[in-house]
Design a protein around this motif. Structure first.
Motif: not given
Length: 160
Positions: A49-50, A109-110, A113-114, A116-117, A136, A154, A158, A160
């Motif tokens: 997911y990253g 990428a955004s 990140r979500r 992964g959260d 990693h 990177i 980003h 939301e």
């Protein structure tokens, strides 16, 4: 609300979990007797997911002859071309331009990140031991310009 999820893979089960957590009555259906027995099965245990990258990039344009000849396993061209497929192809190819591809990479990428959260939230909510560990991923890039493009995705703020 009553909701039916077709497919008990990672996406189906996670979707069902989040909908049930939001108060919906969810049923999951799959043709296999257990969860994650098809596309989600045996992916090497990797949760990526990253790391997200769009398929539509300028580099893809040079691969089109091989794709059309069927030598790229990531793509399958239908035997009978339809107007819908040609429209989709045109739209997909428009995402192979450098600027659009960079925007797509930023959006992915955004989303990654979500994701992964949410994954971390699920792990904290549910007592489920599946041997998860955080590591990693090493990405090797051949050219400086590829490194700079990856670095800018990177460093890009980003929204939301």
């Amino acid at each position: 609300m009553k909701i039916a999820i077709i497919g008990a893979g990672v996406v189906g089960v996670t979707t069902a979990y989040m909908l049930a957590k939001s108060g919906h009555e969810v049923s999951v259906f799959d043709r296999e007797p257990r969860a994650a027995m098809e596309s989600s099965f045996a992916n090497g245990g990797q949760l990526s997911y990253g790391f997200a990258s769009p398929m539509g990039t300028p580099a893809l344009l040079g691969k089109i002859p091989g794709i059309l000849l069927g030598s790229d396993p990531a793509f399958r061209i239908p035997a009978t071309l339809s107007l819908d497929f040609l429209r989709w192809s045109t739209r997909f190819l428009s995402h192979c331009r450098a600027k659009q591809s960079q925007q797509d990479a930023t959006a992915l990428a955004s989303l990654a990140r979500r994701s992964g959260d949410v994954f971390e939230q699920i792990l904290s909510d549910v007592s489920f031991d599946f041997g998860h560990r955080k590591t990693h991923k090493l990405v090797l890039l051949k050219r400086d310009k590829d490194f700079l493009a990856a670095q800018s995705s990177i460093d890009t703020p980003h929204r939301e």
